[in-house]
Design an enzyme around this catalytic site. Structure first.
Site, PDB file in Angstrom:
ATOM      1  N   HIS A 120     -60.109  56.026  20.267  1.00 57.28           N
ATOM      2  CA  HIS A 120     -60.437  55.845  18.850  1.00 57.28           C
ATOM      3  C   HIS A 120     -61.759  55.101  18.664  1.00 57.28           C
ATOM      4  CE1 HIS A 120     -58.463  51.760  18.938  1.00 57.28           C
ATOM      5  NE2 HIS A 120     -59.320  51.517  17.974  1.00 57.28           N
ATOM      6  N   ASP A 156     -54.730  57.078  23.853  1.00 60.16           N
ATOM      7  CA  ASP A 156     -55.890  56.358  23.322  1.00 60.16           C
ATOM      8  C   ASP A 156     -56.759  55.801  24.453  1.00 60.16           C
ATOM      9  OD1 ASP A 156     -57.642  55.331  21.504  1.00 60.16           O
ATOM     10  OD2 ASP A 156     -56.316  53.738  20.756  1.00 60.16           O
ATOM     11  N   GLN A 176     -59.122  43.116  15.430  1.00 62.43           N
ATOM     12  CA  GLN A 176     -60.176  44.083  15.136  1.00 62.43           C
ATOM     13  C   GLN A 176     -61.421  43.805  15.991  1.00 62.43           C
ATOM     14  OE1 GLN A 176     -58.525  42.519  12.522  1.00 62.43           O
ATOM     15  NE2 GLN A 176     -57.347  44.272  11.788  1.00 62.43           N
ATOM     16  N   GLY A 177     -61.894  44.831  16.696  1.00 63.01           N
ATOM     17  CA  GLY A 177     -63.067  44.677  17.554  1.00 63.01           C
ATOM     18  C   GLY A 177     -62.716  44.431  19.016  1.00 63.01           C
ATOM     19  N   ASP A 178     -61.467  44.111  19.281  1.00 65.86           N
ATOM     20  CA  ASP A 178     -61.026  44.020  20.681  1.00 65.86           C
ATOM     21  C   ASP A 178     -60.622  45.390  21.209  1.00 65.86           C
ATOM     22  OD1 ASP A 178     -61.308  41.208  21.008  1.00 65.86           O
ATOM     23  OD2 ASP A 178     -59.440  40.898  19.906  1.00 65.86           O
ATOM     24  N   SER A 179     -60.473  46.343  20.324  1.00 65.51           N
ATOM     25  CA  SER A 179     -60.080  47.704  20.690  1.00 65.51           C
ATOM     26  C   SER A 179     -60.905  48.234  21.852  1.00 65.51           C
ATOM     27  CB  SER A 179     -60.310  48.657  19.512  1.00 65.51           C
ATOM     28  OG  SER A 179     -59.195  48.704  18.693  1.00 65.51           O
TER      29      SER A 179
HETATM   30  C1  4AZ Z   1     -58.536  46.952  16.084  1.00 68.04           C
HETATM   31  O1  4AZ Z   1     -58.679  47.450  14.986  1.00 68.04           O
HETATM   32  C2  4AZ Z   1     -57.254  46.311  16.415  1.00 68.04           C
HETATM   33  N1  4AZ Z   1     -53.304  43.298  16.761  1.00 68.04           N
HETATM   34  C3  4AZ Z   1     -57.043  45.836  17.679  1.00 68.04           C
HETATM   35  C4  4AZ Z   1     -55.849  45.244  18.013  1.00 68.04           C
HETATM   36  C5  4AZ Z   1     -54.863  45.129  17.076  1.00 68.04           C
HETATM   37  C6  4AZ Z   1     -55.041  45.582  15.794  1.00 68.04           C
HETATM   38  C7  4AZ Z   1     -56.249  46.192  15.461  1.00 68.04           C
HETATM   39  C8  4AZ Z   1     -53.572  44.484  17.471  1.00 68.04           C
HETATM   40  O2  4AZ Z   1     -59.445  46.947  16.895  1.00 68.04           O
END
Ligand code: 4AZ
Length: 264
Positions: free
Chosen positions: A78, A123, A209-212
């Site tokens: 993603h 993913d 958010q951003g650790d994805s």
């Molecule tokens: C993200 O959007 C995201 N709490 C990453 C991890 C989590 C939620 C969103 C899990 O990158």
């Protein structure tokens, strides 16, 4: 599920812009307005030491990743737009502080998004780099023996739900959450392809958010770091009863290996 992931993707893009703004601030003023105490600076995390997780990379679209090979980054599907030639992504490695002059930034040449990826499960993606980043790589789990116990997560993502991207890498420890428990939190979970982790009762520690795209990892029996997950999604960050969801790397290990072999 599809809608939720799209929502997250937007959050990441916005956060990436926020980080770019942060990077333009003078050193020292960069994080002005953000509390500096470790206890309040990520969702339950603390600063990573320089060199502690040398295979960590930050990607220019606002995601994390890990060096699968010196010139191949493993990240989340993603985080990328599709497969094919792609010179539009920059990977930055070798540092915990993105403003450190020692940072090494390399452009992408090609992306492989997981075959069949449609926003639910699967993913993972690989990014080929124009040049190697001369850092140790992170081994991926090839079986489910490591899908238990405590895991480490790390990244430059938000330190609180809806918060800013971080200039310095943060790390945290999160425990395994079994599929049945996680399915209770998320009906849309794909148990064979996803793995959950977090503090179910109290929350407070999580990727955000951003650790994805960044890795979730642990030590193996030989004491070597092993990647068992890829930060994928969750409802908010660190909410009680809402664990983080991670791509189950062992499920895709053979595909990842084959995919890396096919990159130009
Ligand atoms: C993200 O959007 C995201 N709490 C990453 C991890 C989590 C939620 C969103 C899990 O990158």
């Amino acid at each position: 599920m599809q809608n939720r992931r799209k929502l997250f993707a937007r959050a990441v893009a916005t956060a990436a812009v926020a980080l770019a703004a942060v990077s333009l601030q003078p050193a020292g003023a960069a994080m002005a307005g953000t509390p500096d105490e470790p206890s309040t600076r990520i969702v339950g995390g603390t600063p990573a030491e320089q060199g502690e997780f040398p295979w960590m990379v930050r990607l220019s679209m606002g995601c994390g990743g890990a060096l699968y090979a010196k010139d191949v980054v493993l990240t989340a599907a993603h985080c990328v737009d599709g497969s094919g030639p792609n010179t539009g992504i920059t990977a930055t490695g070798g540092v915990v502080d993105l403003d450190d002059p020692a940072a090494v930034s390399v452009k992408s040449t090609e992306v492989l998004q997981a075959p069949g990826y449609n926003g639910t499960g699967k993913d993972w993606a690989l990014i080929k780099l124009a040049e190697p980043i001369d850092q140790p790589t992170l081994k991926i789990a090839e079986n489910d023996a490591g899908n238990n116990g405590d895991f480490t997560i790390a990244g430059w993502g938000a330190d609180v739900e809806g918060g800013q991207q971080q200039q310095k890498m943060l790390k945290a420890t999160v425990p395994f959450v079994d599929d049945d428990t996680c399915k209770g939190a998320y009906a849309e979970l794909v148990p064979g392809e996803e793995l959950c982790a977090g503090l179910m009762d109290q929350g407070g520690v999580d990727s955000c958010q951003g650790d994805s795209g960044g890795p979730m990892f642990r030590k193996d029996e030989a004491g070597e770091w092993l990647q068992v997950g890829i930060v994928s999604w969750g409802e908010g960050c660190a909410r009680p009863g809402k664990p983080g969801v991670y791509t189950e790397v062992s499920t895709f290990a053979a595909d990842i290996k084959a995919g890396a072999g096919q990159l130009g």
